[in-house]
Design a protein around this motif. Structure first.
Motif, PDB file in Angstrom:
ATOM      1  N   GLU A   1       0.608  -1.072   0.436  1.00  8.65           N
ATOM      2  CA  GLU A   1      -0.130  -0.160  -0.001  1.00  8.65           C
ATOM      3  C   GLU A   1       0.772   0.950   0.169  1.00  8.65           C
ATOM      4  O   GLU A   1       0.267   2.485  -0.275  1.00  8.65           O
ATOM      5  N   ILE A   2       1.662   1.021   0.428  1.00 13.89           N
ATOM      6  CA  ILE A   2       3.005   2.185   0.052  1.00 13.89           C
ATOM      7  C   ILE A   2       4.257   1.284   0.538  1.00 13.89           C
ATOM      8  O   ILE A   2       4.866   0.607   0.362  1.00 13.89           O
ATOM      9  N   PRO A   3       4.941   2.573  -0.894  1.00 11.58           N
ATOM     10  CA  PRO A   3       6.303   2.159  -1.230  1.00 11.58           C
ATOM     11  C   PRO A   3       7.158   1.887  -0.277  1.00 11.58           C
ATOM     12  O   PRO A   3       7.380   2.752   1.477  1.00 11.58           O
ATOM     13  N   SER A   4       8.314   1.230  -0.548  1.00 11.22           N
ATOM     14  CA  SER A   4       9.280   1.089   0.814  1.00 11.22           C
ATOM     15  C   SER A   4      10.895   0.652  -0.720  1.00 11.22           C
ATOM     16  O   SER A   4      10.660   0.191  -1.667  1.00 11.22           O
ATOM     17  N   HIS A   5      12.222   0.701  -0.441  1.00 12.88           N
ATOM     18  CA  HIS A   5      13.558   1.014  -0.843  1.00 12.88           C
ATOM     19  C   HIS A   5      13.964  -0.735  -0.408  1.00 12.88           C
ATOM     20  O   HIS A   5      14.060  -0.611   0.459  1.00 12.88           O
ATOM     21  N   LYS A   6      13.522  -1.658  -1.253  1.00 18.09           N
ATOM     22  CA  LYS A   6      13.460  -3.240  -0.426  1.00 18.09           C
ATOM     23  C   LYS A   6      15.284  -3.747  -0.757  1.00 18.09           C
ATOM     24  O   LYS A   6      15.667  -2.924  -2.312  1.00 18.09           O
ATOM     25  N   VAL A   7      16.017  -4.451  -0.471  1.00 22.44           N
ATOM     26  CA  VAL A   7      16.603  -4.902  -0.813  1.00 22.44           C
ATOM     27  C   VAL A   7      16.958  -6.533  -0.979  1.00 22.44           C
ATOM     28  O   VAL A   7      17.493  -7.057  -1.713  1.00 22.44           O
TER      29      VAL A   7
END
Ligand code: 5GP
Length: 150
Positions: A23-29
């Motif tokens: 639902e909200i973005p993140s900077h995934k690793v």
């Protein structure tokens, strides 16, 4: 769930549950069926990464031990990649439980923070990092994970 009678129940409106639902973005690793790791938006040092099991629990106190058993080896893997990506001298691992314990987001997570000799940590939730910096740092960690896997 184990005995958690003196703490509130898990509330799936928390920010990490919303990230997990997309639902909200993140900077995934990294992401697999059980865990996700992404950049902390208010890093205490460059490269500050959060390791989050997908199974809902408020924190360590109500978590299923089977979830914890998967979480620690995964945390080690991320910690090694973060150390490599930031040429760190060490890694600080933190995990907070309930407001009195310093917790502000009520979905279990582990902080992985690269450390350098003589450099202190910034304040917890001290200020938002620029998105392009988070993108660059996430890329570094993804690359280090690839190299670890190679
Ligand atoms: P806690 O105190 O619960 O262990 O830490 C929560 C962490 O989540 C803090 O370090 C804070 O900077 C981070 N955080 C809060 N909101 C967001 C968000 O929307 N996205 C990300 N990626 N991190 C967040």
């Amino acid at each position: 769930m184990t005995d958690q009678t003196d703490f509130p129940d898990y509330d799936d409106s928390n920010i990490f549950a919303r990230i997990l639902r997309g639902e909200i973005p993140s900077h995934k690793v990294f992401e697999d069926d059980d865990v996700i790791a992404f950049m902390d938006v208010m890093p205490q040092a460059p490269g500050h990464t959060l390791v989050v099991p997908k199974a809902p629990s408020r924190n360590l106190l109500d978590a299923d031990p089977a979830v914890l058993a998967k979480l620690m080896p995964f945390t080690q893997r991320i910690a090694r990649a973060v150390k490599k990506a930031f040429e760190a001298d060490g890694i600080t691992i933190m995990q907070f439980n309930e407001p009195a314990g310093g917790q502000t987001v009520f979905h279990l997570h582990v902080h992985v923070i690269p450390r350098h000799d003589g450099v202190g940590l910034k304040r917890h939730e001290g200020g938002m990092e620029k998105p392009d910096v988070l993108v660059a740092n996430a890329n570094k960690i993804r690359q280090a994970l690839k190299e670890e896997d190679a």
